[in-house]
Scaffold this active site. Structure first.
Site, PDB file in Angstrom:
ATOM      1  CD  GLU A 173      -3.063  -1.085   2.189  1.00 52.97           C
ATOM      2  OE1 GLU A 173      -2.983  -0.277   3.131  1.00 52.97           O
ATOM      3  OE2 GLU A 173      -4.022  -1.859   2.046  1.00 52.97           O
ATOM      4  CD  GLU A 292      -3.752  -5.958   3.207  1.00 58.06           C
ATOM      5  OE1 GLU A 292      -4.608  -5.260   3.797  1.00 58.06           O
ATOM      6  OE2 GLU A 292      -2.531  -5.744   3.257  1.00 58.06           O
TER       7      GLU A 292
HETATM    8  O1  AHR Z   1      -5.079  -5.965   7.173  1.00 58.34           O
HETATM    9  C1  AHR Z   1      -4.947  -4.818   7.961  1.00 58.34           C
HETATM   10  C2  AHR Z   1      -4.235  -3.677   7.246  1.00 58.34           C
HETATM   11  O2  AHR Z   1      -5.076  -3.178   6.235  1.00 58.34           O
HETATM   12  C3  AHR Z   1      -2.965  -4.010   6.535  1.00 58.34           C
HETATM   13  O3  AHR Z   1      -1.851  -3.967   7.356  1.00 58.34           O
HETATM   14  C4  AHR Z   1      -2.873  -2.943   5.491  1.00 58.34           C
HETATM   15  O4  AHR Z   1      -2.153  -3.364   4.350  1.00 58.34           O
HETATM   16  C5  AHR Z   1      -4.320  -2.611   5.190  1.00 58.34           C
HETATM   17  O5  AHR Z   1      -4.529  -1.251   5.153  1.00 58.34           O
END
Ligand code: AHR
Length: 504
Positions: A173, A292
């Site tokens: 990210e 994610e």
């Molecule tokens: O999964 C929780 C967090 O969410 C992670 O660390 C990040 O990559 C995302 O913003």
């Protein structure tokens, strides 16, 4: 009541199911690692301190691949801190979550865990506070057999064979202002290209994932992907997507229809990547890594800056999931399968405790959240080739997406073993009658149906009632000349399996 129609035909193949879409994510965050997968002294811990009850549940979940060690955590992480004698490892302040990281669990413990869980490791490198040299050295530590400083260090640490990690994330990210060391698209694209190039000089066979936007609502969404791919197209194989669906910030109907958003997100990234492909006159197509995704009650989250530094693993975002959340998760998996031609990696975030299908108590039990079930069943049943289906269904109104079909479905055809499985959701609040047309297959022989629904769509599992919500085997629809009729209950997820004569 308007009757929905679903037609499935073996001719409408999308692509084979890539098992990597059934991935998960272990981050050093909250209690995912500590008291999640790793808890020395727990009655179920093995000699390495790995919780065998969580390992059992991970295998039952059908997880194929696990991304590690973050997440935001990786952008301040020194991988060297987590290898070598445990007693000599430093305590550090984890900048992402403002917690003390003891480094009692690190790279080699993770590889040991991954081997026992039967999952492929997917590693992320730190491109926030670190750079090209450390990333290349980590590949050397993991993948070279012997004869270099980093490979010999791994051997000295007790791992003679390389870990042979195939899939690598180039940071995490990096567009997010919250990310330690966040960059502009151009800066990140250049860094990703150069880090990827160096990592591939160590091991030319690895696959690389560039960071896409942190979510589709980012102000730089799509422009970010276009810029970073223009800089790094030749060095990377995948662009990542992250998206969390938040019941606290959406109207109920829009939340239930979250898969509409995921469909659009995936389509937009495919279009953007293919635009860059055309512009650069390349033949290679970039694949998508949804590394994610999940339901996350973000409205309940306290930002790390607003909390004191945690000495013990803090209880961070331990959301308790409902039946509705499970139906949304099942629908997101349907969306992922539908895009099997381009989306070939997926990681549900996270595996244990932190927005997770598996919950644990320190020193206590582990149990399956509601969202565990559609994931486990989809992973167990989705073998073969994804088929595009023709579906017409009554509309439901949502504030965010307008009118959307109340039902959604995808099919997976395993011609070799003679199975056709339809994954189906009713994301609406009313029952929907459905006519199923499977005549194109001919000779369907038998069927089973597994359903997740409940009179109370807000029902949850807990340590006290771990099986309050479980999927149930129900009488499958009766087939008559390749047609069937069923009533799809509100807020429900289903897997319908039909058997066919296996192809010779
Ligand atoms: O999964 C929780 C967090 O969410 C992670 O660390 C990040 O990559 C995302 O913003």
């Amino acid at each position: 009541m308007v009757t929905a129609r679903l037609t499935v035909d073996p001719a409408f193949a999308v692509a084979p199911v890539d098992r990597r879409i059934f991935g998960s994510f272990v981050e050093h965050m909250g209690r995912c690692v500590y008291t999640g997968i790793f808890e020395p002294g727990h009655p179920a811990a093995d000699p390495a301190g790995l919780r065998s009850d969580v390992l059992d549940l991970t295998r039952e979940l059908g997880v194929s691949l696990v991304r590690y060690p973050g997440g935001n955590f990786v952008s301040g992480y020194r991988w060297e801190d987590g290898v070598g004698p445990v007693g000599e490892r430093p305590r550090r302040l984890d900048l992402a979550w403002r917690a003390i990281e003891t480094n009692a669990f690190g790279l080699n413990e993770f590889m040991d865990w991954a081997g026992k869980a039967g999952v492929e490791p997917m590693m992320a490198v730190n491109l926030g506070t670190r750079g090209i040299a450390e990333a290349a050295e980590l590949v050397e530590y993991c993948n070279l057999p012997a004869g270099t400083a980093a490979a010999d260090l791994r051997r000295k640490h007790g791992f003679a064979a390389p870990h042979d990690v195939r899939l690598w994330c180039l940071g995490n990210e990096m567009d997010g202002p919250w990310q330690t060391g966040s960059l502009t698209a151009y800066e990140y694209g250049r860094l990703a290209a150069r880090a990827g190039q160096a990592m591939r000089k160590v091991d030319p066979t690895i696959e690389l994932v560039a960071c896409g936007s942190s979510n589709s609502g980012m102000p730089t969404f799509a422009a970010w992907e276009a810029t970073i791919l223009e800089e790094a197209y030749d060095q990377v194989d995948y662009v990542s997507l992250h998206n969390y669906y938040d019941p606290t910030r959406l109207d109920e109907a829009s939340f239930r229809a979250s898969a509409v958003d995921l469909d659009r997100f995936i389509d937009d990234i495919v279009a953007t990547a293919d635009h860059v492909r055309a512009k650069l006159r390349r033949t290679k197509r970039i694949r998508l890594s949804l590394d994610e995704w999940n339901v996350w009650y973000q409205g309940n989250f306290t930002e790390p800056e607003d909390r004191p530094i945690a000495e013990e693993p803090p209880h961070l975002i331990e959301d308790d999931y409902t039946v509705t959340d499970a139906v949304v998760v099942g629908n997101l998996l349907i969306s992922m399968l539908r895009h099997a031609d381009r989306l070939t990696v997926g990681c549900q975030a996270q595996l244990a405790n932190v927005i997770a299908p598996i919950r644990t108590e320190p020193g206590g039990p582990a149990w399956r959240q509601t969202i565990f079930h559609p994931f486990a069943l989809t992973s167990a049943l989705a073998h073969g080739t994804v088929l595009r289906v023709a579906l017409s269904a009554p509309a439901m109104s949502t504030e965010r997406y307008g009118d959307v079909p109340a039902l959604d479905a995808v099919a997976v055809h395993d011609a070799e073993h003679g199975n056709l499985t339809i994954f189906l959701v009713n994301r609406g609040a009313s029952a929907v009658p459905l006519d199923l047309d499977l005549r194109a297959f001919g000779g369907l022989a038998a069927a089973e149906q597994v359903t997740l629904t409940d009179a109370d769509p807000g029902a949850r599992n807990s340590a006290a009632e771990p099986d309050r919500v479980v999927p149930r085997r129900v009488a499958p629809p009766v087939l008559d000349g390749g047609r069937a009729h069923l009533l799809v209950p509100p807020t429900s997820w289903h897997a319908l399996r039909f058997t066919l004569p296996a192809s010779s």
